[in-house]
Design a protein around this motif. Structure first.
Motif, PDB file in Angstrom:
ATOM      1  N   ILE A 118       6.513  34.731  76.810  1.00 15.28           N
ATOM      2  CA  ILE A 118       7.702  35.504  77.199  1.00 15.28           C
ATOM      3  C   ILE A 118       8.896  34.882  76.480  1.00 15.28           C
ATOM      4  CG2 ILE A 118       9.183  36.253  79.106  1.00 15.28           C
ATOM      5  CD1 ILE A 118       6.370  37.327  79.423  1.00 15.28           C
ATOM      6  N   ARG A 119       9.691  35.715  75.861  1.00 20.67           N
ATOM      7  CA  ARG A 119      10.880  35.237  75.146  1.00 20.67           C
ATOM      8  C   ARG A 119      11.992  36.259  75.253  1.00 20.67           C
ATOM      9  NH1 ARG A 119      11.477  38.193  70.720  1.00 20.67           N
ATOM     10  NH2 ARG A 119       9.657  39.158  69.758  1.00 20.67           N
ATOM     11  N   THR A 120      13.192  35.834  74.902  1.00 18.85           N
ATOM     12  CA  THR A 120      14.348  36.728  74.883  1.00 18.85           C
ATOM     13  C   THR A 120      14.267  37.639  73.664  1.00 18.85           C
ATOM     14  OG1 THR A 120      15.677  35.035  75.978  1.00 18.85           O
ATOM     15  CG2 THR A 120      16.876  36.799  74.870  1.00 18.85           C
ATOM     16  N   ALA A 121      14.588  38.897  73.857  1.00 13.94           N
ATOM     17  CA  ALA A 121      14.563  39.870  72.760  1.00 13.94           C
ATOM     18  C   ALA A 121      15.637  39.566  71.744  1.00 13.94           C
ATOM     19  CB  ALA A 121      14.750  41.283  73.306  1.00 13.94           C
TER      20      ALA A 121
ATOM     21  N   VAL B 228      17.137  40.899  78.131  1.00 18.38           N
ATOM     22  CA  VAL B 228      15.964  41.673  77.725  1.00 18.38           C
ATOM     23  C   VAL B 228      14.895  40.653  77.333  1.00 18.38           C
ATOM     24  CG1 VAL B 228      14.998  43.357  76.116  1.00 18.38           C
ATOM     25  CG2 VAL B 228      17.357  43.611  76.912  1.00 18.38           C
ATOM     26  N   LEU B 229      13.750  40.760  77.986  1.00 19.05           N
ATOM     27  CA  LEU B 229      12.633  39.858  77.728  1.00 19.05           C
ATOM     28  C   LEU B 229      11.507  40.601  77.030  1.00 19.05           C
ATOM     29  CD1 LEU B 229      12.475  38.044  81.184  1.00 19.05           C
ATOM     30  CD2 LEU B 229      13.564  37.234  79.070  1.00 19.05           C
ATOM     31  N   CYS B 230      10.813  39.898  76.156  1.00 17.33           N
ATOM     32  CA  CYS B 230       9.650  40.434  75.454  1.00 17.33           C
ATOM     33  C   CYS B 230       8.435  39.586  75.808  1.00 17.33           C
ATOM     34  CB  CYS B 230       9.851  40.363  73.943  1.00 17.33           C
ATOM     35  SG  CYS B 230      11.136  41.438  73.313  1.00 17.33           S
TER      36      CYS B 230
ATOM     37  N   ILE C   3       7.951  44.572  78.045  1.00 15.39           N
ATOM     38  CA  ILE C   3       9.399  44.347  78.000  1.00 15.39           C
ATOM     39  C   ILE C   3       9.960  44.434  79.411  1.00 15.39           C
ATOM     40  CG2 ILE C   3       9.909  45.081  75.640  1.00 15.39           C
ATOM     41  CD1 ILE C   3      10.337  47.931  76.674  1.00 15.39           C
ATOM     42  N   ALA C   4      11.038  43.725  79.623  1.00 17.07           N
ATOM     43  CA  ALA C   4      11.764  43.808  80.891  1.00 17.07           C
ATOM     44  C   ALA C   4      13.243  43.629  80.587  1.00 17.07           C
ATOM     45  CB  ALA C   4      11.297  42.736  81.865  1.00 17.07           C
TER      46      ALA C   4
ATOM     47  N   GLU D 167       3.700  38.453  84.596  1.00 14.54           N
ATOM     48  CA  GLU D 167       4.411  37.388  83.882  1.00 14.54           C
ATOM     49  C   GLU D 167       5.869  37.767  83.634  1.00 14.54           C
ATOM     50  OE1 GLU D 167       2.453  35.757  80.410  1.00 14.54           O
ATOM     51  OE2 GLU D 167       0.510  36.257  81.301  1.00 14.54           O
ATOM     52  N   LEU D 168       6.110  39.006  83.225  1.00 16.99           N
ATOM     53  CA  LEU D 168       7.486  39.450  83.006  1.00 16.99           C
ATOM     54  C   LEU D 168       8.268  39.425  84.317  1.00 16.99           C
ATOM     55  CD1 LEU D 168       6.895  42.394  80.541  1.00 16.99           C
ATOM     56  CD2 LEU D 168       8.370  40.421  80.102  1.00 16.99           C
ATOM     57  N   HIS D 169       7.645  39.909  85.379  1.00 24.56           N
ATOM     58  CA  HIS D 169       8.302  39.918  86.685  1.00 24.56           C
ATOM     59  C   HIS D 169       8.641  38.489  87.108  1.00 24.56           C
ATOM     60  CE1 HIS D 169       8.618  40.226  91.090  1.00 24.56           C
ATOM     61  NE2 HIS D 169       9.193  41.392  90.808  1.00 24.56           N
TER      62      HIS D 169
END
Length: 163
Positions: free
Chosen positions: A2-5, A58-60, A70-71, A99-101
């Motif tokens: 998970i990383r920042t977009a 925004v997460l990827c 994406i979130a 994982e995103l949540h």
């Protein structure tokens, strides 16, 4: 992972968003409302603003170097909103949404957010089940917003590390 977009992710984000939305809007809305050229342009502009906006995240989620989920979340009117959480349909049931949540909740805990809200399409029962399983419940004060249910989450207090 998970990383920042980043701005370079924009095309992949818009493709994933459009593909995921089609799975729950198809049969309920005319296609041009979720996948037509005007909607694609609106979606692209919205994601571009979210990636570049202070106060928005925004997460990827990547798998093998490919965007898999994406979130997006931001404070709106003094309330934290989970505005988007999508997983590529081919990657459903792999734990990517969870994982995103979890990454969103961890960020809210770091920022001292006590509760959050989201809107989920009334016919998107898959997403509704996902959110309920992660602690979200109908907003008693405002249970609906048009064709969407409004859900709230009491953000759990982050556990303190042992001393």
């Amino acid at each position: 992972m998970i990383r920042t977009a980043m701005p370079a992710d924009l095309d992949a984000i818009v493709r994933l968003h459009t593909e995921a939305r089609a799975t729950y809007y198809r049969g309920h809305l005319p296609e041009e409302e979720y996948a037509g050229p005007e909607e694609a342009a609106r979606s692209r502009a919205g994601w571009e603003r979210a990636i570049d906006r202070d106060g928005a995240t925004v997460l990827c989620a990547e798998r093998d170097g490919v965007l898999a989920g994406i979130a997006a979340h931001a404070v709106r009117d003094g309330v934290m909103h989970l505005s988007q959480l999508h997983v590529a349909p081919a990657r459903w049931r792999e734990g990517i949404g969870t994982e995103l949540h979890a990454a969103c909740v961890a960020a809210w805990q770091r920022d001292g957010v006590a509760d959050a809200c989201l809107e989920v399409f009334i016919h998107n029962t898959r997403a509704q089940s996902f959110y309920v399983s992660h602690g979200w419940a109908p907003d008693p004060a405002h249970p609906r917003a048009g064709t969407h249910l409004v859900l709230r989450l009491a953000v759990p207090v982050a556990p303190h590390p042992p001393r």
